[in-house]
Design a protein around this motif. Structure first.
Motif, PDB file in Angstrom:
ATOM      1  N   GLN A 229     -15.101  -3.083  -6.106  1.00  0.00           N
ATOM      2  CA  GLN A 229     -14.359  -2.145  -6.424  1.00  0.00           C
ATOM      3  C   GLN A 229     -14.486  -1.155  -5.607  1.00  0.00           C
ATOM      4  OE1 GLN A 229     -14.642  -0.530 -10.433  1.00  0.00           O
ATOM      5  NE2 GLN A 229     -13.262   1.128 -10.010  1.00  0.00           N
ATOM      6  N   ARG A 230     -15.796  -0.631  -5.252  1.00  0.00           N
ATOM      7  CA  ARG A 230     -15.829   0.503  -4.122  1.00  0.00           C
ATOM      8  C   ARG A 230     -15.182   0.391  -2.638  1.00  0.00           C
ATOM      9  NH1 ARG A 230     -19.834   1.984  -0.608  1.00  0.00           N
ATOM     10  NH2 ARG A 230     -19.908   4.061   0.065  1.00  0.00           N
ATOM     11  N   CYS A 231     -15.300  -0.965  -2.226  1.00  0.00           N
ATOM     12  CA  CYS A 231     -14.874  -1.361  -0.992  1.00  0.00           C
ATOM     13  C   CYS A 231     -13.292  -1.340  -1.141  1.00  0.00           C
ATOM     14  CB  CYS A 231     -15.481  -2.752  -0.520  1.00  0.00           C
ATOM     15  SG  CYS A 231     -17.165  -2.840  -0.111  1.00  0.00           S
ATOM     16  N   THR A 232     -12.565  -2.137  -2.183  1.00  0.00           N
ATOM     17  CA  THR A 232     -11.358  -2.068  -2.358  1.00  0.00           C
ATOM     18  C   THR A 232     -10.805  -0.767  -2.418  1.00  0.00           C
ATOM     19  OG1 THR A 232     -11.862  -4.179  -3.503  1.00  0.00           O
ATOM     20  CG2 THR A 232      -9.698  -3.188  -3.510  1.00  0.00           C
ATOM     21  N   GLU A 233     -11.296   0.203  -2.731  1.00  0.00           N
ATOM     22  CA  GLU A 233     -10.538   1.259  -3.201  1.00  0.00           C
ATOM     23  C   GLU A 233     -10.866   2.005  -1.709  1.00  0.00           C
ATOM     24  OE1 GLU A 233     -13.095   3.150  -6.345  1.00  0.00           O
ATOM     25  OE2 GLU A 233     -11.753   2.114  -7.724  1.00  0.00           O
ATOM     26  N   HIS A 234     -11.880   2.118  -1.163  1.00  0.00           N
ATOM     27  CA  HIS A 234     -11.889   2.306   0.321  1.00  0.00           C
ATOM     28  C   HIS A 234     -10.924   1.907   1.302  1.00  0.00           C
ATOM     29  CE1 HIS A 234     -15.103   4.917  -0.836  1.00  0.00           C
ATOM     30  NE2 HIS A 234     -16.060   4.216  -0.237  1.00  0.00           N
ATOM     31  N   VAL A 235     -10.554   0.765   1.159  1.00  0.00           N
ATOM     32  CA  VAL A 235      -9.552  -0.019   2.192  1.00  0.00           C
ATOM     33  C   VAL A 235      -8.171   0.436   1.774  1.00  0.00           C
ATOM     34  CG1 VAL A 235      -8.480  -2.133   2.707  1.00  0.00           C
ATOM     35  CG2 VAL A 235     -10.900  -2.023   2.517  1.00  0.00           C
ATOM     36  N   LEU A 236      -8.066   0.629   0.229  1.00  0.00           N
ATOM     37  CA  LEU A 236      -6.740   1.455  -0.083  1.00  0.00           C
ATOM     38  C   LEU A 236      -6.384   2.732   0.453  1.00  0.00           C
ATOM     39  CD1 LEU A 236      -6.461  -0.645  -3.498  1.00  0.00           C
ATOM     40  CD2 LEU A 236      -4.977  -1.047  -1.473  1.00  0.00           C
ATOM     41  N   ASP A 237      -7.653   3.298   0.423  1.00  0.00           N
ATOM     42  CA  ASP A 237      -7.449   4.832   0.979  1.00  0.00           C
ATOM     43  C   ASP A 237      -6.984   4.898   2.168  1.00  0.00           C
ATOM     44  OD1 ASP A 237      -8.063   5.943  -1.892  1.00  0.00           O
ATOM     45  OD2 ASP A 237     -10.450   6.095  -1.096  1.00  0.00           O
ATOM     46  N   VAL A 238      -7.116   3.745   3.043  1.00  0.00           N
ATOM     47  CA  VAL A 238      -6.500   3.771   4.371  1.00  0.00           C
ATOM     48  C   VAL A 238      -5.470   3.266   4.428  1.00  0.00           C
ATOM     49  CG1 VAL A 238      -6.941   2.910   6.656  1.00  0.00           C
ATOM     50  CG2 VAL A 238      -9.025   3.777   5.283  1.00  0.00           C
ATOM     51  N   ILE A 239      -5.169   1.908   3.915  1.00  0.00           N
ATOM     52  CA  ILE A 239      -3.929   1.451   4.085  1.00  0.00           C
ATOM     53  C   ILE A 239      -2.543   1.721   3.068  1.00  0.00           C
ATOM     54  CG2 ILE A 239      -5.145  -0.812   4.871  1.00  0.00           C
ATOM     55  CD1 ILE A 239      -4.136  -2.208   2.332  1.00  0.00           C
ATOM     56  N   SER A 240      -3.039   2.453   1.917  1.00  0.00           N
ATOM     57  CA  SER A 240      -1.947   2.828   0.907  1.00  0.00           C
ATOM     58  C   SER A 240      -2.563   4.225   0.626  1.00  0.00           C
ATOM     59  CB  SER A 240      -1.979   1.858  -0.040  1.00  0.00           C
ATOM     60  OG  SER A 240      -0.943   2.328  -1.049  1.00  0.00           O
ATOM     61  N   PRO A 241      -2.568   5.260   1.242  1.00  0.00           N
ATOM     62  CA  PRO A 241      -3.000   6.452   0.933  1.00  0.00           C
ATOM     63  C   PRO A 241      -2.587   7.125  -0.535  1.00  0.00           C
ATOM     64  CG  PRO A 241      -1.750   6.955   2.823  1.00  0.00           C
ATOM     65  CD  PRO A 241      -1.949   5.381   2.514  1.00  0.00           C
ATOM     66  N   ASN A 242      -1.428   6.760  -0.765  1.00  0.00           N
ATOM     67  CA  ASN A 242      -0.664   7.370  -1.876  1.00  0.00           C
ATOM     68  C   ASN A 242      -0.994   6.697  -3.175  1.00  0.00           C
ATOM     69  OD1 ASN A 242       0.780   9.351  -0.802  1.00  0.00           O
ATOM     70  ND2 ASN A 242       1.920   7.925   0.216  1.00  0.00           N
ATOM     71  N   ALA A 243      -1.666   5.484  -3.185  1.00  0.00           N
ATOM     72  CA  ALA A 243      -1.948   4.679  -4.339  1.00  0.00           C
ATOM     73  C   ALA A 243      -2.832   5.308  -5.345  1.00  0.00           C
ATOM     74  CB  ALA A 243      -2.810   3.162  -3.915  1.00  0.00           C
ATOM     75  N   ARG A 244      -3.989   5.844  -5.142  1.00  0.00           N
ATOM     76  CA  ARG A 244      -4.716   6.607  -5.921  1.00  0.00           C
ATOM     77  C   ARG A 244      -4.098   7.703  -6.822  1.00  0.00           C
ATOM     78  NH1 ARG A 244     -10.782   6.800  -6.065  1.00  0.00           N
ATOM     79  NH2 ARG A 244     -10.709   5.780  -3.921  1.00  0.00           N
ATOM     80  N   ALA A 245      -3.182   8.361  -6.185  1.00  0.00           N
ATOM     81  CA  ALA A 245      -2.647   9.619  -6.864  1.00  0.00           C
ATOM     82  C   ALA A 245      -1.594   8.899  -7.527  1.00  0.00           C
ATOM     83  CB  ALA A 245      -1.922  10.325  -5.865  1.00  0.00           C
ATOM     84  N   GLU A 246      -0.745   7.818  -7.106  1.00  0.00           N
ATOM     85  CA  GLU A 246       0.374   7.165  -7.855  1.00  0.00           C
ATOM     86  C   GLU A 246      -0.316   6.607  -9.251  1.00  0.00           C
ATOM     87  OE1 GLU A 246       2.401   4.441  -5.283  1.00  0.00           O
ATOM     88  OE2 GLU A 246       3.358   6.296  -4.510  1.00  0.00           O
TER      89      GLU A 246
END
Length: 118
Positions: free
Chosen positions: A77-94
């Motif tokens: 989970q931690r690794c996936t979230e970090h990758v997403l913070d790079v490739i989809s920087p808006n995903a966490r806020a959305e």
């Protein structure tokens, strides 16, 4: 060699972008294990996502790839979230928004293989 190899995501990506993503993740999260891209089965939902978010723009040489990492000493989970913070920087806020809300088109359509942001 990856000891506890886990698939984090499936992404639709151009071959020429893979090394860039690997480098950006490593620069932003130096303590995270390095990611790798492997061949993935085609995921039609990612092609649909591309068509919806990028109408009229061809797929070109984009193809489905698995993002994998050695999760020894951390979590998928931690690794996936970090990758997403790079490739989809808006995903966490959305993820925190209430529907309906405008979706930011992802440069790399993705599908996670683990629970996110819990």
């Amino acid at each position: 060699m990856l000891r506890n190899r886990e698939v984090l995501l499936t992404v639709l990506i151009r071959p020429s972008d893979e090394q860039t993503v690997i480098d950006l993740v490593a620069q932003r999260f130096p303590d995270m294990p390095r990611i790798q891209f492997n061949v993935a089965e085609d995921d039609p939902s990612l092609r649909v996502q591309w068509a919806q978010e990028h109408p009229g723009i061809e797929l070109a040489d984009r193809r489905c790839r698995e993002v994998i990492a050695d999760t020894t000493g951390t979590t998928a989970q931690r690794c996936t979230e970090h990758v997403l913070d790079v490739i989809s920087p808006n995903a966490r806020a959305e993820e925190l928004m209430t529907s309906p809300f405008p979706i930011t088109p992802d440069e790399y359509p993705w599908s996670a293989h683990t629970e996110l942001w819990t």
